[in-house]
Structures are given as structure tokens and as C-alpha cells.
Motif scaffolding. Structure first.
Motif, PDB file in Angstrom:
ATOM      1  N   ILE B 636      -7.996  16.739 -16.077  1.00  0.00           N
ATOM      2  CA  ILE B 636      -8.546  15.488 -14.977  1.00  0.00           C
ATOM      3  C   ILE B 636      -7.557  15.131 -14.022  1.00  0.00           C
ATOM      4  CG2 ILE B 636     -10.231  14.678 -16.600  1.00  0.00           C
ATOM      5  CD1 ILE B 636      -8.489  12.229 -16.880  1.00  0.00           C
ATOM      6  N   ALA B 637      -8.170  14.969 -12.857  1.00  0.00           N
ATOM      7  CA  ALA B 637      -7.105  14.813 -11.779  1.00  0.00           C
ATOM      8  C   ALA B 637      -6.122  13.280 -11.982  1.00  0.00           C
ATOM      9  CB  ALA B 637      -8.018  14.663 -10.472  1.00  0.00           C
ATOM     10  N   GLN B 638      -4.993  13.348 -11.572  1.00  0.00           N
ATOM     11  CA  GLN B 638      -4.240  12.260 -11.775  1.00  0.00           C
ATOM     12  C   GLN B 638      -3.710  12.111 -10.144  1.00  0.00           C
ATOM     13  OE1 GLN B 638      -1.697  12.039 -15.166  1.00  0.00           O
ATOM     14  NE2 GLN B 638      -2.422  14.149 -16.042  1.00  0.00           N
ATOM     15  N   THR B 639      -4.478  11.865  -9.469  1.00  0.00           N
ATOM     16  CA  THR B 639      -4.223  11.898  -8.156  1.00  0.00           C
ATOM     17  C   THR B 639      -4.215  10.486  -7.509  1.00  0.00           C
ATOM     18  OG1 THR B 639      -6.428  12.133  -7.472  1.00  0.00           O
ATOM     19  CG2 THR B 639      -4.809  13.943  -7.585  1.00  0.00           C
ATOM     20  N   ARG B 640      -4.950   9.341  -8.434  1.00  0.00           N
ATOM     21  CA  ARG B 640      -5.405   8.050  -7.966  1.00  0.00           C
ATOM     22  C   ARG B 640      -4.280   7.092  -8.301  1.00  0.00           C
ATOM     23  NH1 ARG B 640     -10.633   7.001  -6.604  1.00  0.00           N
ATOM     24  NH2 ARG B 640     -11.823   9.103  -6.573  1.00  0.00           N
ATOM     25  N   PHE B 641      -3.834   6.100  -7.642  1.00  0.00           N
ATOM     26  CA  PHE B 641      -2.995   4.859  -8.176  1.00  0.00           C
ATOM     27  C   PHE B 641      -3.316   3.626  -7.279  1.00  0.00           C
ATOM     28  CE2 PHE B 641      -0.604   8.716  -7.471  1.00  0.00           C
ATOM     29  CZ  PHE B 641       0.003   8.330  -6.160  1.00  0.00           C
ATOM     30  N   GLY B 642      -2.905   2.604  -7.895  1.00  0.00           N
ATOM     31  CA  GLY B 642      -2.942   1.193  -7.263  1.00  0.00           C
ATOM     32  C   GLY B 642      -1.552   0.902  -6.940  1.00  0.00           C
ATOM     33  N   LEU B 643      -1.251   0.350  -6.021  1.00  0.00           N
ATOM     34  CA  LEU B 643       0.129  -0.283  -5.749  1.00  0.00           C
ATOM     35  C   LEU B 643       0.292  -1.675  -5.524  1.00  0.00           C
ATOM     36  CD1 LEU B 643       1.054   2.074  -2.794  1.00  0.00           C
ATOM     37  CD2 LEU B 643       1.414   2.651  -5.375  1.00  0.00           C
ATOM     38  N   ARG B 644       1.249  -2.404  -6.232  1.00  0.00           N
ATOM     39  CA  ARG B 644       1.483  -3.655  -6.073  1.00  0.00           C
ATOM     40  C   ARG B 644       2.581  -3.910  -5.078  1.00  0.00           C
ATOM     41  NH1 ARG B 644      -0.947  -7.413  -9.212  1.00  0.00           N
ATOM     42  NH2 ARG B 644      -0.630  -8.583  -7.520  1.00  0.00           N
ATOM     43  N   VAL B 645       2.178  -4.552  -3.834  1.00  0.00           N
ATOM     44  CA  VAL B 645       3.085  -4.486  -3.007  1.00  0.00           C
ATOM     45  C   VAL B 645       3.202  -6.043  -2.421  1.00  0.00           C
ATOM     46  CG1 VAL B 645       3.600  -3.875  -0.547  1.00  0.00           C
ATOM     47  CG2 VAL B 645       2.256  -2.431  -2.175  1.00  0.00           C
ATOM     48  N   THR B 646       4.500  -6.436  -2.009  1.00  0.00           N
ATOM     49  CA  THR B 646       4.357  -7.776  -1.356  1.00  0.00           C
ATOM     50  C   THR B 646       3.616  -8.098  -0.259  1.00  0.00           C
ATOM     51  OG1 THR B 646       6.811  -7.160  -1.588  1.00  0.00           O
ATOM     52  CG2 THR B 646       6.212  -9.424  -0.785  1.00  0.00           C
ATOM     53  N   PRO B 647       2.249  -8.919  -0.230  1.00  0.00           N
ATOM     54  CA  PRO B 647       1.296  -8.827   0.657  1.00  0.00           C
ATOM     55  C   PRO B 647       1.636  -8.915   2.032  1.00  0.00           C
ATOM     56  CG  PRO B 647       0.977 -10.435  -0.773  1.00  0.00           C
ATOM     57  CD  PRO B 647       2.409 -10.001  -1.302  1.00  0.00           C
ATOM     58  N   ALA B 648       3.034  -9.297   2.594  1.00  0.00           N
ATOM     59  CA  ALA B 648       3.158  -9.199   3.871  1.00  0.00           C
ATOM     60  C   ALA B 648       3.370  -7.752   4.230  1.00  0.00           C
ATOM     61  CB  ALA B 648       4.353 -10.074   4.352  1.00  0.00           C
ATOM     62  N   ALA B 649       4.110  -6.977   3.626  1.00  0.00           N
ATOM     63  CA  ALA B 649       4.543  -5.525   3.733  1.00  0.00           C
ATOM     64  C   ALA B 649       3.321  -4.343   3.805  1.00  0.00           C
ATOM     65  CB  ALA B 649       5.639  -5.221   2.558  1.00  0.00           C
ATOM     66  N   VAL B 650       2.114  -4.965   3.446  1.00  0.00           N
ATOM     67  CA  VAL B 650       1.162  -4.128   3.141  1.00  0.00           C
ATOM     68  C   VAL B 650       0.698  -3.163   4.388  1.00  0.00           C
ATOM     69  CG1 VAL B 650      -1.373  -3.798   2.905  1.00  0.00           C
ATOM     70  CG2 VAL B 650       0.191  -5.273   1.279  1.00  0.00           C
ATOM     71  N   PRO B 651       0.512  -3.795   5.607  1.00  0.00           N
ATOM     72  CA  PRO B 651       0.307  -3.003   6.733  1.00  0.00           C
ATOM     73  C   PRO B 651       1.372  -1.915   7.227  1.00  0.00           C
ATOM     74  CG  PRO B 651      -0.026  -5.284   7.314  1.00  0.00           C
ATOM     75  CD  PRO B 651       0.569  -5.290   5.917  1.00  0.00           C
ATOM     76  N   ALA B 652       2.700  -2.227   6.975  1.00  0.00           N
ATOM     77  CA  ALA B 652       3.659  -1.410   7.315  1.00  0.00           C
ATOM     78  C   ALA B 652       3.592  -0.133   6.271  1.00  0.00           C
ATOM     79  CB  ALA B 652       5.076  -2.003   7.370  1.00  0.00           C
ATOM     80  N   LEU B 653       3.629  -0.565   5.179  1.00  0.00           N
ATOM     81  CA  LEU B 653       3.496   0.414   4.088  1.00  0.00           C
ATOM     82  C   LEU B 653       2.251   1.410   4.266  1.00  0.00           C
ATOM     83  CD1 LEU B 653       4.943   1.527   1.491  1.00  0.00           C
ATOM     84  CD2 LEU B 653       3.041   0.172   0.187  1.00  0.00           C
TER      85      LEU B 653
END
Ligand SMILES: Nc1ncnc2c1ncn2[C@@H]1O[C@H](COP(=O)(O)OP(=O)(O)OP(=O)(O)O)[C@@H](O)[C@H]1O
Ligand SMILES: [Mg+2]
Lengths: 227, 822
Positions: B636-653
Motif C-alpha cells: 500500500i502506498a506510504q506517501t501520506r503524512f501529517g506534519l506537526r509544525v509551529t503554527p507561525a511557521a506553516v505558510p513559509a514551510l
């Protein structure tokens, strides 16, 4: 079924007719054995006090209601032996009915009210209709609706409607009851003329001795019997 | 014949003189037919596409042989079965990812394909050569081709870097499905020499050896063709909901028809008598009455069907969107209607008209030629009618309670709902009568007393319209409350389910590894949470297994409804699963129960350790540890993931990821975007409900208008005496307006508790049965106030026209009341 049979010499004969109504727990006898004949071309006035059963008798003759005993006969047709459809067809083809009021169909114009019974009976006669309109003086009213007519005008239309089928018998229940004396006289003489023109029988209920005197014969209903 | 036509002409003359009444009748019939057939068109459209999907390649209309545990089979078994006389054809089914999109891939063997299963004629005839000989073909629906932004003849890459045969669009293909030769499928899915099922044709190839006598035959299980596909089963409740609304609007429409016909009958009574006296038999008259009604119903039915078509066409995009969003069902955006639809629409119009007219027709049949000697005891009859209706209401309520206690199906749920609504409608006149009577008692001034007494007299003429108003408002309050409750719960739930700040879906496993390596060097990324998804069947229902990592994000935020102690640890070890509320309800699973999930690696036993809310998802879901999931579903595809990120850094990331790895909007989404998307799907789902709601309210408004218009004519005799004793027309008009508004207000106020009961029934009974989830019940007062306002506005508009008529009335018309005694 009765449309074609020659009933020219037919006369109405009522024999030993009885009718009672339930009134609360007990029955009230209205007609207790009425005998009556009306010959073709004959006009008869039926009088009697209020509640004596004049309308009841007329309804039984027209087959609108069923008698308890006795018979109503036109020639050799016994009305009580006909089915509802048979009685309806008989009314349609051979009887003209005029009541005291509410004769006309409110949503039909005068012209259509005059014609509808003869149309349904399948014997619409344009010439005869035109003559009726002329004699009854309805020419200027043809496009009006019943609510736009006076009482006398309405009754003239009702008489026209009843005569348009050239009935064997014209039954009228106080056709002039709502009219003033002059108008009543006019309507009366008109009907008498037209009746004698077509040679049909004419049975009319009336309270007025004056009007009764204008007809060939007068019978009086009292205590459930014709005197 | 001619005679009948003349009688018909006389009957029809009534409508010419009362065009408003005719309009009422037609509006009622048209709206009833339009809403009913509109909803039917939507349902039919969806069913046609389900059916097409089912009977096309890979559908469930053919019997199949599958591995008894759902595992894949060796190809050799096909040869053995053919030798033993079985008319089978091998198939291999799986999922592949193209450009971050997951598609169903179906490998078929065209030579042995049973005729009845191949709804792809291109393979059957001329195209066979092209399909089989290299490079082969990938059959694809034009819609799906467009979605992939590909052109015919393209050879796209899968996420594992393999090349597909040239894409060949085919109109008959099921959207979202790719059909290739089975050899190609084995290569693309990396399952050499494997098949997933065998289609069993109907052709007789002579005597068959029993399955058990064939090598490997004991591992096979025969699956009979499904009368109902997964899609149909999943979407059933959605369509039932639509149907229920259609039916409700239909009934409201018939209310109008019933009142219009009833009134027309009363007004035509003298005409019918005269006709009978002049020699029309009862049989003739009634036949012509029925012919007249059927004729009107056919006329209205035709107009209604055209309106229904437009309603369906207007709603179809929303319905299609919610079916796609909720169930993944693909419905074409254009209506195609079968002739049966037209016939059924006309039939329902005629049947509805006859049903609504039955009381009047019965009266006409029993109508005596001679008027009764006693005047009709109107008040008495009205009193009796109120008592009978009240008694009926009690019986209906009792039936509803019975259904609530004894029934366990969705139909029983709707029966409860119908009982509540019908009972309330029946009880309305009695309750209103009581309220008006009490007001009359309390009133002091003579005009005020007359005001209430006259309102009470008017009640019988208005009661049907008021019932329609009550029903429409009750349903509006009920549905509105449910949608609002849902909306609120849904928002909170989304917060729990979409806990990661960024969601990512790589184009291929290789890219996934690359991205993960890149992310490791980014300090703002606190955690990378891999996720994966597999499909299976449990208890005959399609389910999704979602795999997730053992992480505080889930332990803290997952919206658990109930759980056993140590649940998360058991899940992490691969021995237990979290289960969605609807799956638990459907399979009647409790905490501590065990399930066995069929996987390619054999049966996987799991203990149920927690139940969680999973709103909006018709498919059952199991949450399991990702490592265990990958072990049971290799490949099965293992291409999905969720990232925990400091909220302020989300747009740049997000920007950096997008640029570095060329990810599009679908493959990379931040939490806010996903939530917005989910809410959009949610809102579209209820767009249909809201539209039908508005229609129902509109019809109720029309019902009120037409009743008031017809009533205003018969009310002249009541008003004329007041005018004669010196009350101005203006004052009379104000009084009339106040009367209408006060009964409408009482009705609207009564509709509020009714609506809340309806909402409760929808939330606690219908929703649980239809979708498998229960919501907390909430009341939204400002919404209630708003609806009462709308109802009053509608009543005001409906009352205005008759009032204007009264204001403009010539004194002559009022005088006429005294002139003739009719
Ligand atoms: N349907 C009925 N049910 C009960 N009683 C009836 C019915 N129709 C008529 N009657 C009674 O039968 C009697 C005769 O009524 P009918 O209408 O024939 O009288 P009438 O002679 O026409 O009176 P009028 O001159 O007032 O019209 C009356 O006492 C009346 O109350
Ligand atoms: Mg009389």
C-alpha cells in the motif's frame, strides 16, 4: 332509451301515491294516496297550503325521489320501475322542470343555461331556441350571467331552458313565487302560450288563486289527498 | 360521448368563473408533482450511475469466486477451473497512485471475459487487438481523464515509477476506474502471477467438477451477484432522506389540492343538483367529474414534470457534489431521464389528485338531488370534524410511539417522524380552536369578542393552509436545528481529527522518502506523522483501515466517544483497533469485542478498544497502528503524512515544500485549507436539504394565499353587516389582516415545539439509523426567532391581496349581500 319512442298521446297518471317522512322518532305521512291525471296540452294548477306536500308530489312525478307506494306513469312507462339512470334519461328527454329559485347554473351564461338541457338530451333545435329567446324577450341578456339578472328574468330563462327540450310535461314549482304581480302575470301568460304551442302538459304549483284561474283546471291538495 | 362533453363543458364553466380557484388547484398539483418528480429524477439519476458502475467491468453484477479470506489467489487456479469446465475469467484489482491521486486499477483477461460482464464493447470487438498487443491500452472514463489533466494517448507514471499503457477514453467506463490487461495490472501492482478474483460467467461449458475436487478450489468462496452494490447500500440513506423530503412536499401540495377541490365542490353543489334535476344520472355526473379531475391532473402533471425537471437540474450539482464528497459516488452533472419518469410523474399527479379529491367525490356520489329540508348544521359538523381529527391525531401519535419503541430501522425512524408531523397537523385545528375560544372568553369589548369568534368561524376554511404552514415551519425548525447542531459538533470534531498543521501526499514512495529526509533538517517541524489507508470488507460492508503512528497528537486529540483503559498501547502493538461510531452501530460492536479483518496476508484479529466519532463518512473505519497495517497490506502506498509544525511557521514551510517538490494544492494542504474544504462539502450536503426546505415553506405560503383569497369571497356576508353599521372598509381591512396574522402567529408558535421534537427525532432516531452517528442536541433561539419572522412575513404577503381587494371593493358589492339571499 326514451328519446325516440312516440309518446305523443302520453298522459301523466298518478295513482294511489303515498309518501311519508321520518321526523325524529315518528313518521309523518305527507301524501296518503294521491290520484292525478294531466293530459297532453292540458294545464293544471296544483294548490294547497304550505307544507301540504305539493313540492313532494312534484318531486315524485319527476322521479327525483322515490314513493312509498302507488305509481307514477307516463303512457306505459312506470317511473318507479326505472333505474336512476333511466329516470335521469326520462327527465332529460321528456320533462321540463322549473323551481321557485336556483334553477340556473351560476357559471353559465344565459345562452348556455337555455341550451344545456337540450344539448345534453341531444336534441338541440336552433330555430326553436331562437323562437323561445324571442318570445321570452331574452335577446339582450344572452351574454349575461344569472347573478346579473333580476328574479323575473331568471325565471324566464328557467322556463326557456325547460321548454327548449320540447318536453311532454312541464313541471313548475311556484315559478312566480318570488315575483311581483305584474311580472308573475307576464311569466305566466308566456308559459301558457308556449305550452299550448308545443302541446305539452303543464302542472304548476301555485299559492295564488288568481294565477290558478288562468289555467285549464285546478286541483287542491289537502290532508294528503287531491280534492 | 357528445352528451358527456356537454356535461364536461358545464362543469368546466365553473373554473372560468372562478379562475383563482383553478389556479390554486393547479398550483397545488403542479408543486406536488414538481417536487416529487424532481426528487425522483435526482434519485433515478444517481441509481442509473450506480447501476452503470455495477454492471460495467469490475462491478458487482456478476457472480465471482474469491479467496475465502479475501487474500489474492495464484493465477494457476484459473487454468485448473477452466479445465474443470468452469466459465471463469481472471481479474486483478488494486489501487495505484497517479500524481497524488488514488485510482482503482482493474486487470482483465478479455478473451475469457463473460459477455454479460463486459460493458466495455471496445474490448469486445475491434479494439481487442489494440488492447492486447503492446503497448496495450488503459481504458478510462473521459471525466477521469480530464481530472488527471491528461490527454488520450498519454502514458502517465505511477507513484512507484511504472508506466501505464496509453490512456484510451471510453464513454462506458466507470469514473475513477482504470482498466488494463491483467498482465499489465500484475506488473503495475507488483503482484506477478496473482489474481484477486474470478468472474463466473453464465455460459454453460458442459459439466463442471465440484470446486472441492480442483487443486486450490477449497480456498475459494462463491460470491453471488449483488442485487445491491456497495454504493447503493451506502447511499441508500441519503436517497431515503431525499425521498422523505420529496414526499413531504408532495403531501403539502396535496393539502392545497384537497382544500381547492373541497371548496369547488361546495360551490358547485347547486350546479350538480341542477344537472341531476335536468336529467344527468348520478353515474354520468360522477364519471364526468372524475374525467375532469384526471384531465386537470394530467395537465398539471405535465407542467409539474417540466418544473420538476428544472428543480432536479438546479439541485443536481449540489447532490452530485455531496454524493461525491460523502460517498465517492460519481454522478454525471447532466440529467438524463427515462420515459418511466414521465409516466410515473403523471401517474403520481393523477393518483394524488384523486386521493385529495376522494372526500369530495364521495360526497358528489352521495349527493341527493333534493336539498335537505333542514339547513346544514355547519357548526355542528365542524365540531364533529374537530373531535374526529383530534381522535385521529391521538391514534397517529400512539402509532408513532409504538414505532419508536418497537421499530429498529430507518423506515421506522421516518414513520416516527411522519407520525409526529401528521399527528400535529391533525391536532392543529382543535388546538387553535381552543386557543381562540379562550381568547374570546377573555376579551371584553364587543368588537374584540367578535374578532376572536369570527376567527374561530374562519378556522375551518383556513385550517388546511394553516396545517401546511405548521408542517413546513415544523420541518424547517427541525431540519434547521439538526443542521446547526451538526455544524457545531462537526467543527469541534474537525479540530480533533485534523490535529496536524500540514498534510502532505507525495507523488511516489521515492519522493516520500526524499521529503522526509528534507524535513528532518527543518527545526520548525516537530513531528512527521506517517499515515496510510487500506480497504477491506467487514460483515459485508466496505471499510477503510487507517494506519497512524503512535503519537501524542492522536492520543490527546482523537475524538473518542468511549475507550477501554490502555487502549492506545494495545493499538500501538497492532492487537487492537479504534472503531468508528457508525461501524460499531452497524455491526453492533462494543468495547472488548473482537473482529477479524481479511487482508492479503490472511485474517487479522483485532480487539475493539475505543469508539470514535467519524461524521460524514458512510464507510466504516478502523484506526490501527501504521506498522501493523503495512505488514498486513504490503504494497500500500506510504506517501501520506501529517506534519506537526509551529503554527507561525506553516505558510513559509508550505511555500518551501511546494517549490522544492513541485507539489500541487491537492498533495499539500495546511489545516485551515482542509477544514475549509471539509466545511464546503458539509455545506453542499445540506444545500439540497435547505433548498427543499425553502420550497416547502414557499408552498405553504401559496396555500395560505389561495385559502385566504377563496375565503375572502365567502366572507362578504360576514363583513357586510359590520360595514352597514358604520365600520369603515379601512378598519375592516385592518381587522381582517390582524385576524390572519394572529392565527398565523399562533400556528408559528405551535410550530416551534413541534420543530424541536422533529429535530430531536432527526438527531436521535433518523440520523443514528441512517448514518450511524448521534449528535448532541442543541437549541438555537435566534434561528427560531428568524423562522417565526419569515412565517409572519409570508402570512402578511398572503393576506395582503385579499385585503387590497376588500379595500377596493365597491359599496354596491357589499349592498348586494343584502339584496340576494344566496
Ligand atoms: N326531506 C324531508 N325530510 C323530512 N320531512 C320533509 C322532507 N321534505 C319535506 N318534508 C316535509 O313534508 C311536508 C311537505 O313538504 P313539501 O315541501 O312537499 O310542502 P309544500 O306543499 O311544497 O309546501 P310549501 O308551499 O311551503 O312549499 C312538510 O311538512 C315538510 O316538512
Ligand atoms: Mg313547496
Amino acid at each position: 332509451m326514451h328519446g325516440k319512442s312516440p309518446l305523443v298521446s302520453l298522459m301523466l297518471s298518478v295513482r294511489a301515491l303515498q309518501k311519508s317522512y321520518r321526523s325524529g322518532p315518528d313518521r309523518v305521512s305527507v301524501l296518503r294516496g294521491v290520484d292525478l291525471d294531466v293530459a297532453p296540452g292540458e294545464s293544471v294548477a296544483l294548490t294547497g297550503e304550505s307544507g301540504s306536500g305539493k313540492s313532494t308530489l312534484l318531486h315524485l312525478i319527476a322521479g327525483l325521489d322515490a314513493a312509498d307506494a302507488g305509481e307514477v306513469r307516463f303512457g306505459d312507462t312506470l317511473i318507479s320501475q326505472l333505474s336512476d339512470a333511466g329516470r335521469a334519461a326520462f327527465r332529460r328527454d321528456h320533462l321540463g322542470l322549473v323551481f321557485q329559485q336556483f334553477n340556473l347554473i351560476p357559471s353559465l351564461s344565459v345562452a348556455d343555461n337555455l341550451a344545456f338541457q337540450s344539448r345534453i338530451a341531444g336534441r338541440h333545435d336552433a330555430a326553436w331556441q331562437a323562437e323561445l329567446i324571442e318570445r321570452l324577450g331574452l335577446g339582450s341578456l344572452l351574454k349575461r350571467y344569472p347573478e346579473q339578472l333580476s328574479g323575473g328574468q331568471q325565471q324566464r330563462v328557467a322556463i326557456g331552458r325547460a321548454l327548449a327540450v320540447k318536453p311532454l310535461l312541464l313541471l313548475a314549482d311556484e315559478p312566480t313565487g318570488n315575483l311581483d304581480e305584474a311580472t308573475a302575470d307576464e311569466v305566466m301568460s308566456l308559459s301558457r302560450d308556449l305550452v299550448s304551442r308545443t302541446g305539452c302538459g303543464f302542472l304548476m304549483v301555485t299559492h295564488s288563486a288568481r294565477l290558478a284561474a288562468m289555467l285549464d283546471r285546478r286541483v287542491h291538495l289537502h290532508a294528503g289527498l287531491i280534492a | 360521448m357528445k352528451r358527456a362533453l356537454w356535461i364536461l363543458a358545464v362543469l368546466l364553466s365553473h373554473w372560468r368563473r372562478h379562475p383563482m380557484q383553478l389556479a390554486t388547484l393547479l398550483v397545488g398539483l403542479i408543486s406536488a408533482t414538481a417536487l416529487w418528480s424532481g426528487v425522483q429524477a435526482l434519485n433515478q439519476q444517481a441509481r442509473i450511475s450506480y447501476d452503470r458502475a455495477a454492471s460495467a467491468l469490475g462491478g458487482a453484477r456478476t457472480a465471482t469466486l474469491v479467496g475465502s479470506n479475501g487474500e489474492s489467489l495464484p493465477q494457476q487456479i484459473f487454468v485448473e477451473l477452466r479445465r474443470a469446465g468452469w466459465p471463469v475469467s481472471p481479474m486483478l484489482e488494486g489501487r495505484i497512485q497517479i500524481g497524488g491521486r488514488s485510482l482503482r486499477l482493474l486487470g482483465v483477461e478479455p478473451l475469457s471475459l463473460p459477455i454479460e460482464a463486459s460493458a466495455a464493447p471496445a474490448i469486445g470487438t475491434s479494439g481487442l487487438q489494440g488492447f492486447l498487443s503492446p503497448p496495450g491500452q488503459t481504458l478510462i472514463a473521459p471525466d477521469t481523464l480530464a481530472e488527471l489533466k491528461a490527454a488520450a494517448g498519454d502514458t502517465p507514471l505511477t507513484n512507484t515509477g511504472l508506466t501505464l499503457p496509453p490512456l484510451t477514453p471510453q464513454n462506458e467506463s466507470v469514473p475513477g476506474l482504470l482498466v488494463v490487461d491483467i498482465g499489465v495490472a500484475q506488473r503495475l501492482l507488483n503482484m506477478p502471477e496473482k489474481i484477486s478474483q474470478l468472474l463466473l460467467g453464465q455460459r454453460d461449458l458442459g459439466p463442471r467438477a465440484p470446486l472441492a475436487s480442483i487443486a486450490g478450489g477449497e480456498t475459494l468462496r462463491l460470491v453471488e451477484p449483488d442485487a445491491e452494490t456497495d454504493l447503493e447500500r451506502l447511499t441508500d440513506s441519503f436517497h431515503l432522506n431525499l425521498t422523505a423530503f420529496g414526499l413531504l412536499s408532495f403531501l403539502v401540495g396535496l393539502f392545497i389540492v384537497n382544500s381547492a377541490i373541497g371548496l369547488a365542490f361546495e360551490q358547485r353543489r347547486p350546479m350538480l343538483r341542477t344537472l341531476r334535476a335536468c336529467g344527468v344520472s348520478a353515474l354520468q355526473l360522477n364519471s364526468v367529474l372524475i374525467v375532469e379531475l384526471v384531465g386537470l391532473a394530467l395537465l398539471a402533471g405535465l407542467i409539474g414534470l417540466v418544473c420538476g425537471y428544472f428543480i432536479a437540474a438546479t439541485l443536481l450539482p449540489d447532490v452530485a457534489a455531496s454524493l461525491r464528497g460523502l460517498y465517492g459516488a460519481q454522478i454525471p452533472g447532466e440529467l438524463t431521464l427515462r420515459p418511466q419518469w414521465w409516466a410515473a410523474g403523471l401517474a403520481i399527479s393523477v393518483i394524488g389528485a384523486l386521493g385529495a379529491a376522494s372526500a369530495s367525490l364521495l360526497k358528489a356520489i352521495r349527493l341527493p338531488v333534493l336539498a335537505a329540508a333542514q339547513p346544514y348544521a355547519w357548526q355542528q359538523a365542524q365540531q364533529t370534524a374537530l373531535i374526529v381529527q383530534g381522535a385521529l391525531a391521538l391514534i397517529v401519535f400512539a402509532g408513532g410511539v409504538g414505532c419508536l419503541l418497537l421499530g429498529d430501522s430507518l423506515v421506522a425512524g421516518f414513520a416516527v417522524l411522519a407520525a409526529i408531523l401528521l399527528g400535529a397537523a391533525l391536532a392543529l385545528p382543535a388546538v387553535l380552536g381552543l386557543v381562540l375560544l379562550l381568547s374570546e372568553r377573555v376579551a371584553r369589548k364587543p368588537l374584540a369578542k367578535w374578532f376572536w369568534a369570527d376567527s374561530r368561524m374562519q378556522l375551518s376554511g383556513l385550517s388546511l393552509a394553516l396545517m401546511a404552514l405548521l408542517l413546513a415551519l415544523g420541518v424547517n425548525v427541525g431540519v434547521g436545528t439538526m443542521v446547526q447542531s451538526f455544524s457545531k459538533t462537526f467543527t469541534g470534531w474537525l479540530d480533533g481529527r485534523l490535529a496536524a498543521e500540514v498534510y502532505l501526499n507525495a507523488a511516489s514512495d521515492a519522493q516520500a522518502v526524499e521529503i522526509k529526509a528534507w524535513l528532518r533538517d527543518r527545526p520548525e517541524v516537530q513531528a512527521v506523522l506517517p499515515g496510510s489507508r487500506a480497504e477491506a470488507q467487514l460483515g459485508g460492508w466496505p471499510i477503510d483501515l487507517i494506519g497512524f503512528a503512535d503519537h501524542a497528537t492522536y492520543r490527546e486529540q482523537w475524538p473518542l466517544l468511549e475507550s477501554s483503559p490502555g487502549a492506545w498501547d494495545l493499538v500501538a502493538r497492532g492487537e487492537a483497533a479504534l472503531i468508528s461510531e457508525q461501524l460499531a452501530l452497524r455491526l453492533k460492536l462494543k468495547l472488548g469485542d473482537r473482529v477479524a479483518v481479511p487482508t492479503p496476508q490472511g485474517s487479522w484479529p483485532l480487539e475493539v478498544v475505543a469508539i470514535y466519532a467519524d461524521y460524514g463518512n458512510p464507510r466504516g473505519q478502523l484506526g490501527v497502528a501504521i506498522a501493523a497495517l503495512v505488514a498486513h497490506f504490503p504494497g500500500i502506498a506510504q506517501t501520506r503524512f501529517g506534519l506537526r509544525v509551529t503554527p507561525a511557521a506553516v505558510p513559509a514551510l508550505v511555500t518551501a515544500l511546494r517549490e522544492k517538490f513541485a507539489l500541487d494544492n491537492r498533495s499539500l494542504a495546511d489545516q485551515a485549507a482542509l477544514k475549509a474544504e471539509s466545511r464546503k462539502i458539509f455545506n453542499r450536503t445540506f444545500a439540497v436539504t435547505n433548498a427543499l426546505n425553502a420550497f416547502t415553506l414557499g408552498i405553504a405560503g401559496v396555500a395560505l394565499l389561495t385559502s385566504l383569497l377563496t375565503l375572502s369571497q365567502s366572507r362578504l356576508p360576514q363583513l357586510a353587516p359590520l360595514w352597514a353599521i358604520g365600520i369603515t372598509r379601512r378598519k375592516l381591512a385592518v381587522i381582517e389582516l390582524m385576524k390572519t396574522l394572529s392565527v398565523a402567529l399562533i400556528t408559528a408558535l405551535l410550530a416551534l415545539p413541534l420543530g424541536l421534537v422533529v429535530a430531536w427525532c432527526l438527531i436521535a432516531v433518523v440520523n443514528v439509523k441512517a448514518f450511524g452517528w448521534r449528535l448532541p442536541f442543541q437549541v438555537f433561539p435566534e434561528q427560531l426567532v428568524q423562522l417565526v419572522g419569515i412565517a409572519m412575513l409570508a402570512s402578511l404577503l398572503a393576506a395582503l391581496l385579499p385585503i387590497l381587494n376588500l379595500l377596493r371593493m365597491q359599496p354596491a358589492q357589499l349592498v348586494k349581500v343584502f339584496a340576494d339571499e344566496r
